[in-house]
Design a protein around this motif. Structure first.
Motif, mmCIF file in Angstrom:
data_model
loop_
_atom_site.group_PDB
_atom_site.id
_atom_site.type_symbol
_atom_site.label_atom_id
_atom_site.label_comp_id
_atom_site.label_asym_id
_atom_site.label_seq_id
_atom_site.Cartn_x
_atom_site.Cartn_y
_atom_site.Cartn_z
ATOM 1 N N GLU A 1 -3.630 0.440 3.357
ATOM 2 C CA GLU A 1 -3.698 1.270 2.158
ATOM 3 C C GLU A 1 -2.469 1.032 1.271
ATOM 4 O O GLU A 1 -2.586 0.885 0.044
ATOM 5 C CB GLU A 1 -3.781 2.746 2.551
ATOM 6 N N ALA A 2 -1.302 0.978 1.904
ATOM 7 C CA ALA A 2 -0.068 0.753 1.140
ATOM 8 C C ALA A 2 -0.075 -0.618 0.477
ATOM 9 O O ALA A 2 0.338 -0.762 -0.681
ATOM 10 C CB ALA A 2 1.142 0.896 2.067
ATOM 11 N N LEU A 3 -0.539 -1.640 1.184
ATOM 12 C CA LEU A 3 -0.601 -2.977 0.597
ATOM 13 C C LEU A 3 -1.577 -3.013 -0.569
ATOM 14 O O LEU A 3 -1.322 -3.654 -1.595
ATOM 15 C CB LEU A 3 -1.015 -3.999 1.667
ATOM 16 N N GLY A 4 -2.707 -2.312 -0.416
ATOM 17 C CA GLY A 4 -3.681 -2.281 -1.506
ATOM 18 C C GLY A 4 -3.147 -1.560 -2.727
ATOM 19 O O GLY A 4 -3.408 -1.964 -3.873
ATOM 20 N N ARG A 5 -2.390 -0.488 -2.501
ATOM 21 C CA ARG A 5 -1.833 0.291 -3.607
ATOM 22 C C ARG A 5 -0.615 -0.388 -4.226
ATOM 23 O O ARG A 5 -0.190 -0.010 -5.323
ATOM 24 C CB ARG A 5 -1.417 1.678 -3.112
ATOM 25 N N ALA A 6 -0.037 -1.369 -3.544
ATOM 26 C CA ALA A 6 1.140 -2.048 -4.077
ATOM 27 C C ALA A 6 0.789 -3.041 -5.176
ATOM 28 O O ALA A 6 1.682 -3.588 -5.820
ATOM 29 C CB ALA A 6 1.872 -2.768 -2.949
ATOM 30 N N HIS A 7 -0.504 -3.308 -5.357
ATOM 31 C CA HIS A 7 -0.990 -4.204 -6.407
ATOM 32 C C HIS A 7 -0.396 -5.612 -6.281
ATOM 33 O O HIS A 7 -0.066 -6.252 -7.284
ATOM 34 C CB HIS A 7 -0.685 -3.631 -7.799
ATOM 35 N N LEU A 8 -0.243 -6.073 -5.035
ATOM 36 C CA LEU A 8 0.163 -7.458 -4.828
ATOM 37 C C LEU A 8 -0.942 -8.409 -5.243
ATOM 38 O O LEU A 8 -0.687 -9.582 -5.539
ATOM 39 C CB LEU A 8 0.524 -7.677 -3.351
#
Length: 294
Positions: free
Chosen positions: A58-65
């Protein structure tokens, strides 16, 4: 030098009833195998691991990488996976097709592999004659046969079942052979001494001893069969099934969320199948688990 306490310990071990000694060994093995952790503790740790993984995704998805279309947050993937449960076409067409192929393939694999294993394990001349062909066929990946089987049978249920059977036969066959090696020779000789024939010996001594190993082969084969069912559907690109749903979503614009949601469903199916088989194993072979301390 042997002390009095050593002699006392030896005498105690020698005079302890076999059942008591087995229970002690089982308790020590259970304690060592579980690391002193209770069932609730293992469940809590497993839940924490799942939540941590979902949180990280979830954090990686929200980080907009990457764009959300390429790497959506875990919450949206899980929401989409939950929404598919209410999709009639997904549940009663796609999932149903995959589970039908999986169930039929597993049934045929058991009906083929277990009798073959019993034959190879009890008739040495047959085992010797078949060993070369078995060792030749076993390393061939099932996915490598998809083009050939597809040309012969077409991209339908027949192709999926054939490949599932081919992949699932091997763990069942070899676990049956391992189970036969674990049979107590004294039990067989005792039955023969009392006049029991080969079939009676097979039914009364061989099958009960080999059954836990055969069941373990079923558990292994069930996971492999599910992989083949979904993988064949993805690679064939035709027909119906969970793999077909994933494959079609992969070539659709913005279909990453559906691909990941379908993958979540595949993982949940595998987890459910394994949990049910483990529960069945502990219920059917509780005597075996007490003996090995699991």
């Amino acid at each position: 030098m042997t002390t009095a306490s050593d002699l006392s310990s030896s005498d105690t071990a020698a005079t302890a009833p076999p059942a008591t000694a087995a229970r002690r060994r089982g308790a020590r093995a259970r304690s060592a195998g579980s690391g002193g952790m209770t069932r609730r503790g293992r469940l809590v740790r497993g839940t924490v691991g799942v939540l941590a993984t979902v949180g990280a995704l979830e954090a990686l998805g929200r980080a907009h990488l990457a764009s959300e279309d390429e790497f959506p947050p875990a919450s949206k993937v899980l929401s989409r996976a939950a929404g598919l449960a209410g999709d009639h076409d997904f549940v009663f067409v796609q999932l149903k097709a995959t589970l039908e192929a999986w169930g039929l393939g597993m049934l045929l694999a058991v009906l083929i592999a277990v009798p073959l294993g019993l034959l190879f394990g009890t008739v040495p001349i047959v085992n010797t004659a078949a060993r070369a062909i078995v060792e030749f066929l076993r390393p061939i990946p099932s996915v490598a046969l998809i083009p050939l089987v597809g040309l012969i049978l077409g991209a339908g249920l027949e192709m999926k079942v054939t490949l599932i059977v081919y992949a699932a036969v091997w763990p069942l066959l070899f676990n049956t052979l391992y189970g036969l090696r674990d049979v107590d020779p004294l039990a067989k000789e005792t039955l023969r001494a009392f006049g029991f024939g080969p079939l009676s010996v097979l039914w009364r001594a061989v099958l009960p001893a080999a059954a836990p190993f055969i069941y373990t082969g079923i558990r292994l084969a069930a996971s492999i069969a599910l992989i083949l069912a979904v993988g064949t559907e993805v690679l064939s690109g035709f027909g119906e099934g969970l793999g077909n749903f994933i494959g079609q979503a992969a070539i659709a614009l913005g279909g990453t969320k559906d691909v990941l949601a379908g993958t979540v469903w595949a993982g949940c199916l595998g987890l459910l199948v394994n949990v049910l088989l483990v529960l069945g194993e502990k219920r059917l072979f509780h005597w075996h688990f007490r003996g090995v301390g699991k």
